[in-house]
Design a protein around this motif. Structure first.
Motif, PDB file in Angstrom:
ATOM      1  N   LYS A  25       0.849  -1.191   0.000  1.00 54.92           N
ATOM      2  CA  LYS A  25       0.000   0.000   0.000  1.00 54.92           C
ATOM      3  C   LYS A  25       0.887   1.245   0.000  1.00 54.92           C
ATOM      4  N   ALA A  26       0.546   2.181  -0.838  1.00 57.83           N
ATOM      5  CA  ALA A  26       1.415   3.354  -1.046  1.00 57.83           C
ATOM      6  C   ALA A  26       1.631   4.160   0.224  1.00 57.83           C
ATOM      7  N   ASN A  27       0.609   4.247   1.074  1.00 55.10           N
ATOM      8  CA  ASN A  27       0.775   5.064   2.288  1.00 55.10           C
ATOM      9  C   ASN A  27       1.825   4.468   3.226  1.00 55.10           C
ATOM     10  N   ASN A  28       1.816   3.151   3.379  1.00 56.71           N
ATOM     11  CA  ASN A  28       2.817   2.502   4.220  1.00 56.71           C
ATOM     12  C   ASN A  28       4.200   2.511   3.569  1.00 56.71           C
ATOM     13  N   PHE A  29       4.244   2.224   2.286  1.00 59.05           N
ATOM     14  CA  PHE A  29       5.524   2.193   1.576  1.00 59.05           C
ATOM     15  C   PHE A  29       6.196   3.560   1.604  1.00 59.05           C
ATOM     16  N   GLY A  30       5.424   4.598   1.307  1.00 57.37           N
ATOM     17  CA  GLY A  30       5.986   5.953   1.307  1.00 57.37           C
ATOM     18  C   GLY A  30       6.473   6.376   2.675  1.00 57.37           C
ATOM     19  N   THR A  31       5.709   6.031   3.704  1.00 50.76           N
ATOM     20  CA  THR A  31       6.114   6.387   5.059  1.00 50.76           C
ATOM     21  C   THR A  31       7.401   5.667   5.444  1.00 50.76           C
ATOM     22  N   MET A  32       7.547   4.422   5.035  1.00 47.72           N
ATOM     23  CA  MET A  32       8.768   3.679   5.322  1.00 47.72           C
ATOM     24  C   MET A  32       9.972   4.265   4.577  1.00 47.72           C
ATOM     25  N   LEU A  33       9.764   4.802   3.388  1.00 38.29           N
ATOM     26  CA  LEU A  33      10.863   5.469   2.683  1.00 38.29           C
ATOM     27  C   LEU A  33      11.400   6.636   3.510  1.00 38.29           C
ATOM     28  N   VAL A  34      10.489   7.379   4.137  1.00 41.97           N
ATOM     29  CA  VAL A  34      10.904   8.489   4.999  1.00 41.97           C
ATOM     30  C   VAL A  34      11.609   7.947   6.240  1.00 41.97           C
ATOM     31  N   LYS A  35      11.050   6.917   6.849  1.00 43.32           N
ATOM     32  CA  LYS A  35      11.639   6.328   8.055  1.00 43.32           C
ATOM     33  C   LYS A  35      13.059   5.848   7.796  1.00 43.32           C
ATOM     34  N   MET A  36      13.312   5.307   6.613  1.00 40.14           N
ATOM     35  CA  MET A  36      14.616   4.741   6.280  1.00 40.14           C
ATOM     36  C   MET A  36      15.592   5.772   5.724  1.00 40.14           C
ATOM     37  N   GLY A  37      15.136   7.019   5.597  1.00 41.92           N
ATOM     38  CA  GLY A  37      16.008   8.057   5.075  1.00 41.92           C
ATOM     39  C   GLY A  37      16.143   8.063   3.571  1.00 41.92           C
ATOM     40  N   LYS A  38      15.322   7.283   2.894  1.00 41.50           N
ATOM     41  CA  LYS A  38      15.345   7.271   1.423  1.00 41.50           C
ATOM     42  C   LYS A  38      14.581   8.466   0.850  1.00 41.50           C
ATOM     43  N   GLU A  40      12.881  12.462   2.367  1.00 41.14           N
ATOM     44  CA  GLU A  40      12.918  13.384   3.496  1.00 41.14           C
ATOM     45  C   GLU A  40      11.550  13.885   3.903  1.00 41.14           C
ATOM     46  N   SER A  41      10.548  13.638   3.075  1.00 46.74           N
ATOM     47  CA  SER A  41       9.196  14.086   3.406  1.00 46.74           C
ATOM     48  C   SER A  41       8.202  13.286   2.583  1.00 46.74           C
ATOM     49  N   LEU A  42       6.933  13.418   2.951  1.00 51.96           N
ATOM     50  CA  LEU A  42       5.873  12.675   2.276  1.00 51.96           C
ATOM     51  C   LEU A  42       4.630  13.542   2.155  1.00 51.96           C
ATOM     52  N   LEU A 221       5.382  15.718  14.031  1.00 51.48           N
ATOM     53  CA  LEU A 221       6.015  14.472  13.621  1.00 51.48           C
ATOM     54  C   LEU A 221       7.526  14.636  13.504  1.00 51.48           C
ATOM     55  N   ALA A 222       8.234  13.516  13.561  1.00 54.58           N
ATOM     56  CA  ALA A 222       9.703  13.541  13.466  1.00 54.58           C
ATOM     57  C   ALA A 222      10.185  13.815  12.053  1.00 54.58           C
ATOM     58  N   ALA A 223       9.281  13.813  11.081  1.00 56.63           N
ATOM     59  CA  ALA A 223       9.617  14.145   9.690  1.00 56.63           C
ATOM     60  C   ALA A 223       8.390  14.780   9.051  1.00 56.63           C
ATOM     61  N   PRO A 224       8.595  15.645   8.043  1.00 61.69           N
ATOM     62  CA  PRO A 224       7.451  16.321   7.413  1.00 61.69           C
ATOM     63  C   PRO A 224       6.570  15.356   6.620  1.00 61.69           C
ATOM     64  N   ILE A 225       5.332  15.230   7.044  1.00 59.11           N
ATOM     65  CA  ILE A 225       4.337  14.428   6.339  1.00 59.11           C
ATOM     66  C   ILE A 225       3.054  15.237   6.291  1.00 59.11           C
ATOM     67  N   VAL A 246       9.695  22.646   1.475  1.00 57.10           N
ATOM     68  CA  VAL A 246      10.249  23.693   2.341  1.00 57.10           C
ATOM     69  C   VAL A 246      10.360  23.184   3.777  1.00 57.10           C
ATOM     70  N   GLN A 247       9.336  22.471   4.253  1.00 57.53           N
ATOM     71  CA  GLN A 247       9.380  21.904   5.598  1.00 57.53           C
ATOM     72  C   GLN A 247      10.543  20.921   5.740  1.00 57.53           C
ATOM     73  N   ALA A 248      10.794  20.145   4.691  1.00 58.17           N
ATOM     74  CA  ALA A 248      11.905  19.189   4.729  1.00 58.17           C
ATOM     75  C   ALA A 248      13.243  19.916   4.841  1.00 58.17           C
ATOM     76  N   ILE A 249      13.364  21.021   4.122  1.00 57.69           N
ATOM     77  CA  ILE A 249      14.598  21.815   4.196  1.00 57.69           C
ATOM     78  C   ILE A 249      14.772  22.399   5.588  1.00 57.69           C
ATOM     79  N   GLU A 250      13.668  22.934   6.151  1.00 58.23           N
ATOM     80  CA  GLU A 250      13.716  23.492   7.504  1.00 58.23           C
ATOM     81  C   GLU A 250      14.111  22.419   8.526  1.00 58.23           C
ATOM     82  N   ALA A 251      13.523  21.230   8.384  1.00 56.50           N
ATOM     83  CA  ALA A 251      13.836  20.139   9.313  1.00 56.50           C
ATOM     84  C   ALA A 251      15.290  19.723   9.190  1.00 56.50           C
ATOM     85  N   LYS A 252      15.787  19.680   7.969  1.00 58.29           N
ATOM     86  CA  LYS A 252      17.187  19.294   7.741  1.00 58.29           C
ATOM     87  C   LYS A 252      18.120  20.333   8.343  1.00 58.29           C
TER      88      LYS A 252
END
Length: 256
Positions: A25-38, A40-42, A221-225, A246-252
């Motif tokens: 499912k795209a929602n889980n897959f995409g969230t895991m990409l963020v979790k793994m650092g692949k 930076e945002s979703l 959240l710990a990452a921009p979603i 922009v949120q991803a850049i700010e978080a980085k």
């Protein structure tokens, strides 16, 4: 990814077989990409409900240090009469049904941060049907408590409450109800006492004041979603992509 997903969801007894089903499912897959650092945002929600966008974020990304809840912010842009736009921030209008006073404090801090990303110098009003003691009741007490706690937690911000909406935005009304107040009459960040008031409030401004509503942007959240409405337009998607980036850049930058 399957191995990490199982580790993150081990309390629920997720097996590798179930993980593969969930990760299809795209929602889980995409969230895991963020979790793994692949990634930076979703940005999701065009084909998923808000719940199906937020749930994986809470399960896999979780809240950032110092935060206990996820909340939301809308940015409202309305013509200022001079060819530009006046920007306002409103929270929480989409996630928390009946936040406590401590949760309202957290919502205020995150909404102020979101406002700053858009170039707003935040002046935060905790909204109520009472202005600084003019009304009584448990709902007033909750908002007043939240405003006082927020002042202590965020001494660098201009914060006040409880304020009625007219006192928060109208200098004339503010001068009558609470003269000399540093926020009243010039507030641009509005914290609503519950989701009923918040959702109705931002839609009133959107529909009756001709304001463009941008969001909801998820906070805490710990990452921009971020979440889109399933009725979103291509223009809505493009704008939210830019905001999420922009949120991803700010978080980085904040992690440096």
């Amino acid at each position: 990814m399957v191995e990490l997903f199982c580790e993150l969801r081990k309390s629920k007894g997720v097996t590798p077989e179930q993980a593969r089903v969930d990760l299809a499912k795209a929602n889980n897959f995409g969230t895991m990409l963020v979790k793994m650092g692949k990634a930076e945002s979703l940005l999701g929600g065009a084909t998923y409900s808000t719940a199906d966008t937020v749930r994986p974020a809470l399960q896999l990304i979780k809240t950032k240090p110092g935060n206990t809840i996820v909340s939301s912010c809308f940015i409202l842009a309305r013509p200022d009469g001079n060819g530009g736009n006046e920007l306002l921030a409103m929270g929480d209008c989409a996630i928390n049904l009946f936040p406590t006073d401590d949760e309202l404090v957290e919502i205020a801090g995150e909404t102020a941060k979101c406002a700053e990303i858009f170039g707003i110098d935040p002046k935060v009003a905790f909204l109520s049907y009472s202005t600084l003691g003019s009304g009584k009741g448990e709902a007033v007490d909750k908002v007043r408590s939240a405003a006082n706690k927020a002042k202590e937690r965020y001494p660098e911000l201009a914060i006040d409450g409880e304020l009625q909406f007219d006192a928060a935005v109208s200098p004339v009304v503010a001068n009558t109800k609470c003269p000399g107040n540093p926020v009243a009459g010039q507030a641009n960040v509005f914290i609503f006492p519950d989701i009923n008031a918040g959702n109705i409030g931002y839609k009133l401004v959107q529909r009756l004041a001709g304001a463009e509503a941008i969001g909801p942007m998820l906070q805490g959240l710990a990452a921009p979603i971020n979440d889109l409405s399933r009725g979103c337009s291509v223009d809505d998607i493009v704008k939210m992509i830019a905001i999420t980036a922009v949120q991803a850049i700010e978080a980085k930058n904040s992690r440096k």
